[in-house]
Write a protein that holds these residues in place. Structure first.
Motif, PDB file in Angstrom:
ATOM      1  N   LEU A   4       0.925  -1.108  -0.007  1.00 49.28           N
ATOM      2  CA  LEU A   4       0.041  -0.169  -0.045  1.00 49.28           C
ATOM      3  C   LEU A   4       1.076   1.297   0.004  1.00 49.28           C
ATOM      4  O   LEU A   4       1.941   1.385   0.648  1.00 49.28           O
ATOM      5  CB  LEU A   4      -0.898  -0.008   1.104  1.00 49.28           C
ATOM      6  N   ALA A  24      -3.168   0.361  -3.803  1.00 53.99           N
ATOM      7  CA  ALA A  24      -2.847  -1.119  -3.397  1.00 53.99           C
ATOM      8  C   ALA A  24      -2.318  -1.674  -4.506  1.00 53.99           C
ATOM      9  O   ALA A  24      -3.010  -2.093  -5.574  1.00 53.99           O
ATOM     10  CB  ALA A  24      -3.973  -1.751  -2.619  1.00 53.99           C
ATOM     11  N   THR A  29      -9.153  -4.962  -3.963  1.00 43.67           N
ATOM     12  CA  THR A  29     -10.179  -4.325  -3.014  1.00 43.67           C
ATOM     13  C   THR A  29     -11.433  -4.641  -3.268  1.00 43.67           C
ATOM     14  O   THR A  29     -12.226  -4.110  -2.411  1.00 43.67           O
ATOM     15  CB  THR A  29      -9.644  -2.782  -3.252  1.00 43.67           C
ATOM     16  N   SER A  32     -13.151  -5.934   0.284  1.00 44.55           N
ATOM     17  CA  SER A  32     -12.329  -5.562   1.377  1.00 44.55           C
ATOM     18  C   SER A  32     -12.673  -4.338   2.152  1.00 44.55           C
ATOM     19  O   SER A  32     -13.759  -3.849   2.096  1.00 44.55           O
ATOM     20  CB  SER A  32     -10.717  -5.096   0.710  1.00 44.55           C
ATOM     21  N   VAL A  34     -10.960  -0.908   3.950  1.00 44.01           N
ATOM     22  CA  VAL A  34      -9.836  -0.093   4.017  1.00 44.01           C
ATOM     23  C   VAL A  34     -10.066   1.049   4.863  1.00 44.01           C
ATOM     24  O   VAL A  34     -11.234   1.449   5.056  1.00 44.01           O
ATOM     25  CB  VAL A  34      -9.647   0.380   2.519  1.00 44.01           C
ATOM     26  N   CYS A  99      -3.027   4.290   5.539  1.00 46.31           N
ATOM     27  CA  CYS A  99      -3.964   3.647   4.716  1.00 46.31           C
ATOM     28  C   CYS A  99      -3.631   1.937   5.246  1.00 46.31           C
ATOM     29  O   CYS A  99      -2.583   1.832   5.158  1.00 46.31           O
ATOM     30  CB  CYS A  99      -4.387   3.651   3.521  1.00 46.31           C
ATOM     31  N   ALA A 101      -5.531  -1.882   4.895  1.00 46.28           N
ATOM     32  CA  ALA A 101      -6.456  -2.845   4.320  1.00 46.28           C
ATOM     33  C   ALA A 101      -6.575  -4.464   4.897  1.00 46.28           C
ATOM     34  O   ALA A 101      -5.427  -4.714   5.255  1.00 46.28           O
ATOM     35  CB  ALA A 101      -6.298  -2.880   2.847  1.00 46.28           C
TER      36      ALA A 101
END
Length: 130
Positions: A4, A24, A29, A32, A34, A99, A101
């Motif tokens: 990321l 990412a 994603t 997912s 985040v 960030c 995830a």
């Protein structure tokens, strides 16, 4: 390998705005959770905003009280990023923004504990001062 990467940080005057982006690599994603976090020196890491993706569609979004009403978390389908825009910036918004995830689970994204996030970026610095 999942990676990321955040971008968009910088210095801004109080009242200004910033748009942070998280891209990412090696991570789908489509299904997912985040979340954007921030951490200021001497303070605990704070979850700022979360967004969940279910089969590619955006599910729920949620915001910390500290940024609610002046921030938006969204997906940029062109750049394939998860963005966080904050307006009316305050000096107390100064922090390193990260960030994180993880694959979506049965737990709603905004209820996922910090320790459950599998992938993290290196962070981007935001400084709000006059």
């Amino acid at each position: 390998q999942v990676r990321l990467e955040e971008s968009g940080g910088g210095s801004v005057q109080p009242g200004g705005s910033l748009r942070l982006s998280c891209i990412a690599a090696g991570f789908a994603t489509r299904y997912s959770c985040v979340r954007w976090f921030r951490q200021a020196p001497g303070k605990e890491r704070e979850g700022v905003a979360s967004i969940e993706f279910r089969n590619g569609d955006i599910g729920d979004t949620s915001y910390a009280t500290s940024v609610k009403g002046r921030s938006t978390i969204s997906q940029d389908n062109v750049k394939n990023t998860v963005d966080l825009q904050i307006v009316s910036l305050k000096p107390e918004d100064s922090a390193t923004y990260y960030c994180a995830a993880r694959p979506m689970s049965e737990i709603y994204c905004d209820k996922v504990p910090t320790a459950a996030f599998l992938y993290w970026g290196q962070g981007t610095q935001v400084t709000v001062s006059s």
